[in-house]
Design a protein around this motif. Sequence first.
Motif, PDB file in Angstrom:
ATOM      1  N   MET A  61       0.847  -1.181   0.000  1.00  0.00           N
ATOM      2  CA  MET A  61       0.000   0.000   0.000  1.00  0.00           C
ATOM      3  C   MET A  61       0.895   1.248   0.000  1.00  0.00           C
ATOM      4  N   ALA A  62       0.571   2.206  -0.851  1.00  0.00           N
ATOM      5  CA  ALA A  62       1.342   3.443  -0.937  1.00  0.00           C
ATOM      6  C   ALA A  62       1.069   4.310   0.291  1.00  0.00           C
ATOM      7  N   LYS A  63       2.086   5.057   0.679  1.00  0.00           N
ATOM      8  CA  LYS A  63       1.924   5.980   1.802  1.00  0.00           C
ATOM      9  C   LYS A  63       0.954   7.090   1.425  1.00  0.00           C
ATOM     10  N   LYS A  64       0.170   7.511   2.403  1.00  0.00           N
ATOM     11  CA  LYS A  64      -0.719   8.653   2.200  1.00  0.00           C
ATOM     12  C   LYS A  64       0.123   9.917   2.339  1.00  0.00           C
ATOM     13  N   ARG A  65       0.090  10.777   1.326  1.00  0.00           N
ATOM     14  CA  ARG A  65       0.850  12.026   1.351  1.00  0.00           C
ATOM     15  C   ARG A  65       0.010  13.091   2.045  1.00  0.00           C
ATOM     16  N   ILE A  66       0.586  13.711   3.080  1.00  0.00           N
ATOM     17  CA  ILE A  66      -0.118  14.709   3.872  1.00  0.00           C
ATOM     18  C   ILE A  66       0.706  15.989   3.911  1.00  0.00           C
ATOM     19  N   ALA A  67       0.082  17.102   3.553  1.00  0.00           N
ATOM     20  CA  ALA A  67       0.718  18.419   3.632  1.00  0.00           C
ATOM     21  C   ALA A  67       0.133  19.151   4.830  1.00  0.00           C
ATOM     22  N   ILE A  68       1.008  19.659   5.686  1.00  0.00           N
ATOM     23  CA  ILE A  68       0.582  20.451   6.839  1.00  0.00           C
ATOM     24  C   ILE A  68       1.071  21.871   6.613  1.00  0.00           C
ATOM     25  N   LEU A  69       0.136  22.822   6.645  1.00  0.00           N
ATOM     26  CA  LEU A  69       0.467  24.217   6.374  1.00  0.00           C
ATOM     27  C   LEU A  69       0.687  24.964   7.679  1.00  0.00           C
ATOM     28  N   GLY A  70       1.871  25.538   7.817  1.00  0.00           N
ATOM     29  CA  GLY A  70       2.209  26.299   9.012  1.00  0.00           C
ATOM     30  C   GLY A  70       3.020  25.473   9.984  1.00  0.00           C
ATOM     31  N   GLY A  71       3.847  26.163  10.746  1.00  0.00           N
ATOM     32  CA  GLY A  71       4.734  25.498  11.688  1.00  0.00           C
ATOM     33  C   GLY A  71       4.427  25.840  13.124  1.00  0.00           C
ATOM     34  N   GLY A  72       3.170  26.081  13.437  1.00  0.00           N
ATOM     35  CA  GLY A  72       2.782  26.378  14.809  1.00  0.00           C
ATOM     36  C   GLY A  72       2.618  25.114  15.634  1.00  0.00           C
ATOM     37  N   ALA A  73       2.218  25.288  16.876  1.00  0.00           N
ATOM     38  CA  ALA A  73       2.095  24.169  17.805  1.00  0.00           C
ATOM     39  C   ALA A  73       1.102  23.118  17.308  1.00  0.00           C
ATOM     40  N   ALA A  74      -0.038  23.541  16.789  1.00  0.00           N
ATOM     41  CA  ALA A  74      -1.033  22.580  16.308  1.00  0.00           C
ATOM     42  C   ALA A  74      -0.503  21.804  15.106  1.00  0.00           C
ATOM     43  N   SER A  75       0.164  22.495  14.188  1.00  0.00           N
ATOM     44  CA  SER A  75       0.710  21.839  13.001  1.00  0.00           C
ATOM     45  C   SER A  75       1.791  20.833  13.365  1.00  0.00           C
ATOM     46  N   LEU A  76       2.711  21.243  14.234  1.00  0.00           N
ATOM     47  CA  LEU A  76       3.789  20.336  14.620  1.00  0.00           C
ATOM     48  C   LEU A  76       3.269  19.172  15.449  1.00  0.00           C
ATOM     49  N   SER A  77       2.244  19.418  16.257  1.00  0.00           N
ATOM     50  CA  SER A  77       1.623  18.321  17.008  1.00  0.00           C
ATOM     51  C   SER A  77       0.972  17.328  16.056  1.00  0.00           C
ATOM     52  N   ALA A  78       0.285  17.838  15.041  1.00  0.00           N
ATOM     53  CA  ALA A  78      -0.336  16.950  14.058  1.00  0.00           C
ATOM     54  C   ALA A  78       0.719  16.109  13.348  1.00  0.00           C
ATOM     55  N   ALA A  79       1.825  16.742  12.944  1.00  0.00           N
ATOM     56  CA  ALA A  79       2.906  16.013  12.280  1.00  0.00           C
ATOM     57  C   ALA A  79       3.467  14.931  13.206  1.00  0.00           C
ATOM     58  N   TRP A  80       3.645  15.269  14.458  1.00  0.00           N
ATOM     59  CA  TRP A  80       4.168  14.293  15.431  1.00  0.00           C
ATOM     60  C   TRP A  80       3.217  13.107  15.569  1.00  0.00           C
ATOM     61  N   TYR A  81       1.938  13.373  15.791  1.00  0.00           N
ATOM     62  CA  TYR A  81       0.990  12.286  16.027  1.00  0.00           C
ATOM     63  C   TYR A  81       0.716  11.441  14.779  1.00  0.00           C
ATOM     64  N   LEU A  82       0.979  11.990  13.600  1.00  0.00           N
ATOM     65  CA  LEU A  82       0.839  11.200  12.370  1.00  0.00           C
ATOM     66  C   LEU A  82       2.053  10.324  12.091  1.00  0.00           C
ATOM     67  N   THR A  83       3.169  10.578  12.784  1.00  0.00           N
ATOM     68  CA  THR A  83       4.420   9.859  12.492  1.00  0.00           C
ATOM     69  C   THR A  83       5.108   9.311  13.739  1.00  0.00           C
ATOM     70  N   ARG A  84       4.430   9.222  14.844  1.00  0.00           N
ATOM     71  CA  ARG A  84       5.100   8.908  16.113  1.00  0.00           C
ATOM     72  C   ARG A  84       5.503   7.447  16.290  1.00  0.00           C
ATOM     73  N   THR A  85       4.998   6.551  15.482  1.00  0.00           N
ATOM     74  CA  THR A  85       5.387   5.141  15.592  1.00  0.00           C
ATOM     75  C   THR A  85       5.874   4.643  14.235  1.00  0.00           C
ATOM     76  N   PRO A  86       6.644   3.561  14.214  1.00  0.00           N
ATOM     77  CA  PRO A  86       7.068   3.004  12.927  1.00  0.00           C
ATOM     78  C   PRO A  86       5.879   2.640  12.026  1.00  0.00           C
ATOM     79  N   LYS A  87       4.816   2.130  12.611  1.00  0.00           N
ATOM     80  CA  LYS A  87       3.632   1.775  11.829  1.00  0.00           C
ATOM     81  C   LYS A  87       3.010   3.008  11.172  1.00  0.00           C
ATOM     82  N   LEU A  88       2.923   4.111  11.924  1.00  0.00           N
ATOM     83  CA  LEU A  88       2.378   5.351  11.356  1.00  0.00           C
ATOM     84  C   LEU A  88       3.309   5.933  10.290  1.00  0.00           C
ATOM     85  N   ARG A  89       4.616   5.874  10.532  1.00  0.00           N
ATOM     86  CA  ARG A  89       5.570   6.378   9.533  1.00  0.00           C
ATOM     87  C   ARG A  89       5.499   5.571   8.237  1.00  0.00           C
TER      88      ARG A  89
END
Length: 110
Positions: free
Chosen positions: A1-29
């Motif tokens: 299965m191909a990875k889902k490509r996700i663009a996050i706009l902005g580098g604020g706390a909410a954006s960086l938190s979203a990026a973290w929670y989308l990639t925090r485990t090997p399975k999510l990455r």
Amino acid sequence: MAKKRIAILGGGAASLSAAWYLTRTPKLRARHDVTVYQMGWRLGGQGASGRNREHGDRIEEHGLHLWLGFYENAFATIRECYAEIPDDPLTPLRDWTDAFKPGTYTPIGL
């Protein structure tokens, strides 16, 4: 299965938190390909800080308001992020307590 490509706009706390929670485990990455887009060079959004070198490094911007009422969730996320840093003696901020220092004064009046 191909990875889902996700663009996050902005580098604020909410954006960086979203990026973290989308990639925090090997399975999510393995499932997500996340890219954060930020205008300019500084991350932090409303939580960013800036200092004026010409005036003794005085803080001219601060994001203190960002933390009000969200300490439990914010610090849980910060502790989790810092736990991922490899144990390297050359890393200046090896633990979350290296980046945050307790204070006894707040500019907020009651």
